[in-house]
Design a protein around this motif. Structure first.
Motif, PDB file in Angstrom:
ATOM      1  N   UNK A 150       3.756  -1.576  -0.030  1.00 13.92           N
ATOM      2  CA  UNK A 150       4.074  -2.924   0.444  1.00 13.92           C
ATOM      3  C   UNK A 150       4.274  -2.981   1.951  1.00 13.92           C
ATOM      4  N   UNK A 151       3.824  -1.944   2.668  1.00 17.90           N
ATOM      5  CA  UNK A 151       4.068  -1.863   4.109  1.00 17.90           C
ATOM      6  C   UNK A 151       3.290  -2.907   4.889  1.00 17.90           C
ATOM      7  N   UNK A 172      -5.359   4.496   1.020  1.00 21.74           N
ATOM      8  CA  UNK A 172      -4.357   5.018   0.089  1.00 21.74           C
ATOM      9  C   UNK A 172      -3.564   3.890  -0.549  1.00 21.74           C
ATOM     10  N   UNK A 173      -3.146   2.924   0.263  1.00 21.85           N
ATOM     11  CA  UNK A 173      -2.382   1.781  -0.250  1.00 21.85           C
ATOM     12  C   UNK A 173      -3.198   1.010  -1.280  1.00 21.85           C
ATOM     13  N   UNK A 174      -4.478   0.797  -0.987  1.00 24.75           N
ATOM     14  CA  UNK A 174      -5.363   0.095  -1.935  1.00 24.75           C
ATOM     15  C   UNK A 174      -5.452   0.865  -3.251  1.00 24.75           C
ATOM     16  N   UNK A 175      -5.497   2.187  -3.146  1.00 27.43           N
ATOM     17  CA  UNK A 175      -5.577   3.012  -4.345  1.00 27.43           C
ATOM     18  C   UNK A 175      -4.344   2.872  -5.218  1.00 27.43           C
ATOM     19  N   UNK A 176      -3.166   2.845  -4.589  1.00 30.95           N
ATOM     20  CA  UNK A 176      -1.914   2.684  -5.349  1.00 30.95           C
ATOM     21  C   UNK A 176      -1.868   1.309  -5.999  1.00 30.95           C
ATOM     22  N   UNK A 177      -2.317   0.277  -5.285  1.00 32.44           N
ATOM     23  CA  UNK A 177      -2.324  -1.076  -5.837  1.00 32.44           C
ATOM     24  C   UNK A 177      -3.228  -1.160  -7.072  1.00 32.44           C
TER      25      UNK A 177
END
Length: 267
Positions: A162-163, A188-193
């Motif tokens: 959520x950064x 990486x953030x897209x992958x977690x989402x």
């Protein structure tokens, strides 16, 4: 810095000019941080050598710390003072997780036989707030309270879900790769989402792998990252799939019960 390259002592005059500012507080904390399990007593000479401060400045700071009970003089040097007991008691009450959460982590470590860590974000760092060690002789262990960088690692990827763009840029700038690392962080953030978990292999330490999932608050914002970590050789595809399923189940139970911690972001 090697033992043969002692830092140049800072002038006492410069320290006096900063006596009422943040720098003097930082210097006092630098002295206290020299005390460890391996070195419970530190001498004036060691403090001078390792901080680079002038001897007169060190003596003045040590005397102040002793007066308020944060240091205690012994025949061999200075050790932690009795005044730290009160702080330690307050810190334990604030940092300690509920018994139910600790039990969930113990059971997870026993089932998967890898080290379980719980991290929260603190600016561009992640802080380990709880741990259950792997029962295996070869295992990965960090200390509770350790701050690790956010530019790599499965837990970092989860905590950055959520950064803001500004925070991602700051994390990238703190990495060895510079601002160009922002694109990787976004991937990486897209992958977690998309998947609800993150993995890493040798990103921060060669031979170390980890799998992490988010622990969320009432607003579904990420408040912590729950992870399993250990030697890469044991993190096969089949094991990773099992880790992910188990981590998600445990994290869901933590989220349902509520996760409250001083360093956790408001949720």
């Amino acid at each position: 810095m090697t033992k043969h390259q002692a830092p140049t002592p800072r002038s006492d005059a410069a320290d006096v000019s900063e006596a009422g500012g943040v720098r003097s507080v930082q210097r006092a904390m630098d002295i206290l941080s020299l005390l460890t399990d391996a070195r419970p007593v530190v001498s004036i000479r060691e403090i001078v050598d390792e901080t680079g401060l002038a001897k007169t400045t060190v003596i003045r700071l040590v005397q102040t710390l002793e007066q308020v009970g944060l240091l205690w003089a012994t025949a061999k040097g200075y050790t932690a003072g009795p005044g730290l007991w009160r702080w330690a008691h307050l810190a334990r009450r604030a940092w300690e997780l509920p018994p139910e959460t600790q039990q969930l982590m113990r059971e997870l470590a026993a089932r998967q036989r890898e080290t379980v860590n719980l991290y929260v974000a603190r600016d561009i760092y992640r802080v380990c707030v709880a741990q259950q060690e792997s029962p295996q002789p070869l295992r990965h262990v960090v200390q509770v309270g350790d701050e690790l960088p956010m530019w790599a690692g499965a837990s970092s990827k989860v905590l950055l879900r959520d950064a803001s763009p500004a925070l991602l840029t700051r994390v990238a700038l703190s990495s060895p790769y510079g601002e160009s690392h922002v694109d990787t962080l976004r991937e990486w953030v897209d992958g977690v989402l998309k998947t609800g978990y993150a993995t890493s292999a040798g990103e921060r330490e060669p031979g170390l792998s980890a799998v992490a999932v988010p622990v969320t608050g009432r607003s579904v914002a990420v408040v912590a990252a729950l992870s399993l970590s250990g030697p890469t050789i044991r993190f096969t595809d089949d094991r990773i799939a099992d880790f992910i399923d188990d981590l998600k189940r445990v994290a869901a139970r933590m989220s349902e019960r509520g996760f409250d911690h001083p360093l956790a972001s408001p949720a």
